[in-house]
Design a protein around this motif. Structure first.
Motif, short mmCIF file in Angstrom:
data_model
loop_
_atom_site.label_atom_id
_atom_site.label_comp_id
_atom_site.label_asym_id
_atom_site.label_seq_id
_atom_site.Cartn_x
_atom_site.Cartn_y
_atom_site.Cartn_z
N UNK A 137 1.19 -1.13 -0.18
CA UNK A 137 0.08 -0.10 0.21
C UNK A 137 0.74 1.09 -0.18
N UNK A 138 1.93 1.84 1.16
CA UNK A 138 3.56 2.52 0.50
C UNK A 138 3.09 2.62 -0.49
N UNK A 139 4.02 1.74 -1.29
CA UNK A 139 4.43 1.72 -2.11
C UNK A 139 3.82 2.92 -3.46
N UNK A 140 2.43 1.61 -3.73
CA UNK A 140 1.14 1.74 -5.01
C UNK A 140 0.87 3.48 -4.17
N UNK A 141 0.24 3.34 -3.63
CA UNK A 141 -0.26 4.80 -3.15
C UNK A 141 1.02 5.82 -2.67
N UNK A 142 2.58 5.50 -2.39
CA UNK A 142 3.10 6.48 -1.73
C UNK A 142 2.94 7.30 -1.01
N UNK A 143 2.56 6.36 0.04
CA UNK A 143 2.41 6.81 1.49
C UNK A 143 3.75 6.68 2.19
N UNK A 144 3.91 7.53 3.41
CA UNK A 144 4.96 6.98 4.30
C UNK A 144 3.82 5.68 5.04
N UNK A 145 5.65 5.15 5.31
CA UNK A 145 5.49 3.63 6.06
C UNK A 145 5.47 3.78 7.66
N UNK A 146 5.01 3.52 8.50
CA UNK A 146 5.06 3.92 9.84
C UNK A 146 5.57 2.12 10.72
N UNK A 147 6.40 1.74 11.43
CA UNK A 147 6.37 0.33 11.86
C UNK A 147 5.95 0.82 13.22
N UNK A 148 5.70 -0.08 14.17
CA UNK A 148 4.59 0.04 15.23
C UNK A 148 4.40 -0.71 15.98
N UNK A 149 5.19 -0.29 16.98
CA UNK A 149 5.41 -1.84 18.09
C UNK A 149 3.75 -2.48 18.54
N UNK A 150 3.45 -3.71 18.59
CA UNK A 150 2.45 -3.62 19.27
C UNK A 150 2.28 -3.74 20.28
N UNK A 151 2.86 -3.80 21.87
CA UNK A 151 2.56 -3.23 23.38
C UNK A 151 2.45 -1.19 23.11
N UNK A 152 3.40 -0.61 22.03
CA UNK A 152 2.93 0.53 21.82
C UNK A 152 1.54 0.95 21.70
N UNK A 153 1.38 -0.38 20.55
CA UNK A 153 -0.02 -0.17 20.60
C UNK A 153 -1.44 0.10 20.90
N UNK A 154 -1.09 -1.23 22.47
CA UNK A 154 -1.89 -1.36 23.63
C UNK A 154 -2.05 0.08 24.63
#
Ligand code: KG4
Ligand code: ZN
Length: 336
Positions: A101-118
């Motif tokens: 999705x990031x490549x096709x739509x030219x959007x920045x990609x954000x790597x997120x930690x699962x526990x940070x999510x919680x």
């Protein structure tokens, strides 16, 4: 400032989920497709089945999300994804989808930690104020964390052995309760009385946790009863276990509060076990007694979902912390 829309993707275990969150705190739409019923037949999550089902479900989830949100991918500002920790094969499906999705739509990609999510799921209720004391309770984590600023975590104490969610799942198996273990132990505990004598874990003033002794004690009660040809009372054993397990979380949070009360602005609870209603009640009692603000996400944001992932990605978006297409999934990764 212009509104920021982040599309989050979560696939670390047995839920395939996508969500669009506005400005890190406002839900536009979320879709969660759980595989729980499939894994229940096997008594737990089967990693190979989980990753195959994520592959089948991911496009269904995306289509449903876009329909519900009435948005297109062009309208979002970034793609966020859980890259770890979790089941590697499951994580990979989300990570690859996010990269495409990031490549096709030219959007920045954000790597997120699962526990940070919680942890950041709490922003869906009200903005986390710093510093905050976070009790993180999940299948892999049991810890008290001082959160001094966005992504500035100081671990005050963690488990020396098993995580609380892991022990709930083990106790469920000992009691022959079906998957998912935690919620079923809670259900039984609600109907039982505290009749079994169980050891208090780490009965000291340290902020460390230990659940292996409590787990062994439950297993021994079951084995000893079997050897004597006696039946255990599952409801009472579930209740006795839950009382001791949750009391330990509350007791240690109280010790941390006494140490940090003058500096912190509030307490937050994060992770799958925060869906436990006894824990929620006891934490509320504690925070009332200590006169400190408590925030726990509503049930639907306690269990795995992509809304929390998009929330956790927002501070990274503001700082421009983006990943490139070499992003890889990691089964185990430190948050701190
Ligand atoms: O945070 P989570 O969804 O996954 C991890 O990131 O580890 O937490 C899953 C854990 C499981 O061990 C599950 O049994 C436990 O959370 N859990 C509960 C309840 N709901 C989920 N434990 C006790 N009571 C619950 N109601
Ligand atoms: Zn989780």
């Amino acid at each position: 400032m212009k509104d920021v829309f982040i599309l989050g993707i979560e696939s670390s275990c047995d839920e395939t989920s996508m969500s669009i969150i506005k400005n890190g705190c406002e839900e536009v739409a979320t879709t969660v497709l759980t595989q729980m019923d499939t894994h229940a037949e096997y008594g737990g999550v089967v990693p190979e089945i989980a990753s195959r089902m994520h592959t089948e479900n991911i496009t269904i989830v995306l289509e449903d999300l876009l329909k519900k949100s009435n948005m297109t991918i062009d309208q979002v500002d970034a793609i966020a994804v859980t890259y770890g920790p979790g089941l590697l094969g499951s994580l990979l499906v989300g990570v690859e989808a996010a990269k495409v999705l990031s490549l096709v739509y030219n959007k920045p990609l954000i790597a997120t930690h699962h526990i940070a999510g919680h942890i950041y799921a709490n922003n869906l209720v009200k903005p986390i104020e710093f510093p905050s004391l976070a009790l993180v309770v999940s299948g892999g984590h049991t810890e008290l964390v001082l959160m001094e600023a966005d992504y500035k975590f100081k671990v005050l104490g963690s488990t020396k052995d098993d995580a609380i969610g892991e022990v709930y799942d083990k106790v469920a198996r000992v009691l022959d309760l079906p998957y998912p273990g935690g919620p079923n132990v809670e259900k039984y505990a609600k109907q039982g009385n505290h009749t079994y004598d169980l050891p208090i874990p780490m009965n000291n003033k340290e902020l460390e946790f230990s659940y292996s002794g409590l787990k062994s004690a439950v297993i021994n009660i079951k084995h000893n009863a079997e050897q004597r040809g006696e039946e255990i009372n599952k409801y009472d054993l579930a209740r006795s276990f839950q009382d001791v397990a949750i009391d330990e979380l509350v007791r240690k949070t109280r010790i941390a509060l006494h140490e940090y009360k003058d500096t912190i602005k509030g307490v937050i609870v994060a992770g799958g076990v925060s869906a436990n209603s006894f824990l929620r009640e006891e934490m509320q009692k504690l925070c009332n007694e200590e006169n400190v603000d408590l925030c726990i996400p509503p049930m639907k944001y306690c269990t795995d979902n992509a809304a929390m992932i998009a929330c956790a990605a927002y501070p990274k978006y503001l700082k421009g912390e983006f990943s490139d297409l070499s992003l890889d999934a990691k089964s185990s990764v430190e948050l701190y």
